[in-house]
Design a protein around this motif. Structure first.
Motif, mmCIF file in Angstrom:
data_model
loop_
_atom_site.group_PDB
_atom_site.id
_atom_site.type_symbol
_atom_site.label_atom_id
_atom_site.label_comp_id
_atom_site.label_asym_id
_atom_site.label_seq_id
_atom_site.Cartn_x
_atom_site.Cartn_y
_atom_site.Cartn_z
ATOM 1 N N UNK A 63 12.712 -27.508 -43.228
ATOM 2 C CA UNK A 63 11.572 -28.391 -42.938
ATOM 3 C C UNK A 63 11.547 -28.772 -41.458
ATOM 4 N N UNK A 64 10.524 -28.317 -40.720
ATOM 5 C CA UNK A 64 10.388 -28.656 -39.300
ATOM 6 C C UNK A 64 9.948 -30.099 -39.081
ATOM 7 N N UNK A 65 9.531 -30.790 -40.145
ATOM 8 C CA UNK A 65 9.041 -32.159 -39.984
ATOM 9 C C UNK A 65 10.166 -33.186 -39.973
ATOM 10 N N UNK A 66 11.377 -32.754 -40.176
ATOM 11 C CA UNK A 66 12.498 -33.679 -40.193
ATOM 12 C C UNK A 66 13.679 -33.039 -39.474
ATOM 13 N N UNK A 67 14.680 -33.834 -39.150
ATOM 14 C CA UNK A 67 15.839 -33.302 -38.436
ATOM 15 C C UNK A 67 17.094 -34.007 -38.919
ATOM 16 N N UNK A 68 18.174 -33.265 -38.980
ATOM 17 C CA UNK A 68 19.442 -33.848 -39.388
ATOM 18 C C UNK A 68 20.142 -34.555 -38.241
ATOM 19 N N UNK A 69 19.824 -34.154 -37.005
ATOM 20 C CA UNK A 69 20.575 -34.626 -35.847
ATOM 21 C C UNK A 69 19.728 -35.523 -34.956
ATOM 22 N N UNK A 175 27.455 -38.307 -36.670
ATOM 23 C CA UNK A 175 26.147 -38.362 -37.334
ATOM 24 C C UNK A 175 26.293 -38.961 -38.729
ATOM 25 N N UNK A 176 27.277 -38.492 -39.469
ATOM 26 C CA UNK A 176 27.488 -38.999 -40.823
ATOM 27 C C UNK A 176 27.844 -40.489 -40.802
ATOM 28 N N UNK A 177 28.676 -40.896 -39.871
ATOM 29 C CA UNK A 177 29.023 -42.319 -39.761
ATOM 30 C C UNK A 177 27.789 -43.159 -39.493
ATOM 31 N N UNK A 178 26.877 -42.651 -38.663
ATOM 32 C CA UNK A 178 25.649 -43.374 -38.380
ATOM 33 C C UNK A 178 24.777 -43.483 -39.628
ATOM 34 N N UNK A 199 14.600 -39.550 -40.455
ATOM 35 C CA UNK A 199 14.080 -39.553 -39.101
ATOM 36 C C UNK A 199 15.061 -40.319 -38.214
ATOM 37 N N UNK A 200 14.923 -40.126 -36.911
ATOM 38 C CA UNK A 200 15.768 -40.851 -35.958
ATOM 39 C C UNK A 200 14.872 -41.579 -34.969
ATOM 40 N N UNK A 201 14.986 -42.901 -34.926
ATOM 41 C CA UNK A 201 14.205 -43.709 -34.005
ATOM 42 C C UNK A 201 15.054 -44.074 -32.797
ATOM 43 N N UNK A 202 14.464 -43.916 -31.625
ATOM 44 C CA UNK A 202 15.217 -44.185 -30.397
ATOM 45 C C UNK A 202 15.175 -45.668 -30.070
ATOM 46 N N UNK A 203 16.351 -46.209 -29.687
ATOM 47 C CA UNK A 203 16.453 -47.607 -29.311
ATOM 48 C C UNK A 203 17.532 -47.792 -28.282
#
Length: 207
Positions: A63-69, A175-178, A199-203
């Protein structure tokens, strides 16, 4: 002690199944040994063991709409690794690197980026984002062997300062810990959208 990639994958699979089932459903079956061997023949060198272990668990991502990293990177399949490697190495200017000599690696370590190293055939892509940037594992026989770098056409290779870039096993563990704690990783916080995708949100904070 760094956790094995297989253990990190198991924890990630469990977390995704419970919290982001749409992303879990996009995980692919493993690449078999013959497919890994095809990659090694194509790039002309054996892959480091962590880079074998990951596609041996899941060969890419559907799925290109999501990312693991974090950073919106999608893991490449074995065949995509070869295709991306061929594309990158076509940009490598071996003559310019040879002319610069040892200064190339020295500058890379000192400055943290190198346009000359972009496309180096011993730095193997493992993931790509929607903007065309890559994550790569360094296979060169230097101090950064096994380290994960980012690459894009303007800056070239970029050597990240965060601990997670130390190696692919370290990256997967962080990544897993996060995911499990919900704490940000290098400024990116894991969230699940309305379609049950990771998803990953930048902060501003980091783990």
């Amino acid at each position: 002690m760094t956790v094995a990639i297989s253990d990190s994958w198991k924890r990630m699979e469990d977390w995704l199944a419970e919290h982001a089932p749409a992303t879990h459903a996009a995980l692919t079956p493993p690449a078999d040994s013959a497919r890994i061997a095809e990659v090694e023949r194509a790039i002309g060198r054996p892959l480091l063991r962590p880079l074998v272990a990951s596609p041996a668990r899941h060969d890419g991502f559907l799925d290109w709409r999501t990312s693991l990293l974090p950073g919106l990177y999608r893991l490449l399949s074995a065949r995509e690794i070869v295709a991306e490697w061929r594309s990158l190495t076509g940009c490598y200017d071996r003559c310019a690197v040879d002319e610069a000599g040892d200064e190339v690696d020295d500058d890379f370590m000192r400055i943290g980026s190198s346009a000359l190293l972009y496309g180096h055939p011993q730095v193997i892509p493992i993931a790509r984002d929607m903007c065309g940037s890559d994550l790569l594992v360094d296979h060169r026989p230097v101090g950064d062997r096994g380290r994960v770098h980012t690459a894009e056409a303007v800056e070239g290779f970029v050597r990240g300062s965060h601990e997670m870039w130390t190696s692919l096993p370290v990256l997967m563990e962080r990544v897993v810990a996060s995911l499990e704690t919900g704490r940000p990783l290098d400024g990116y916080t894991p969230v699940v959208d309305g379609e049950q995708r990771l998803c990953w949100e930048f902060g501003p904070r980091s783990l």
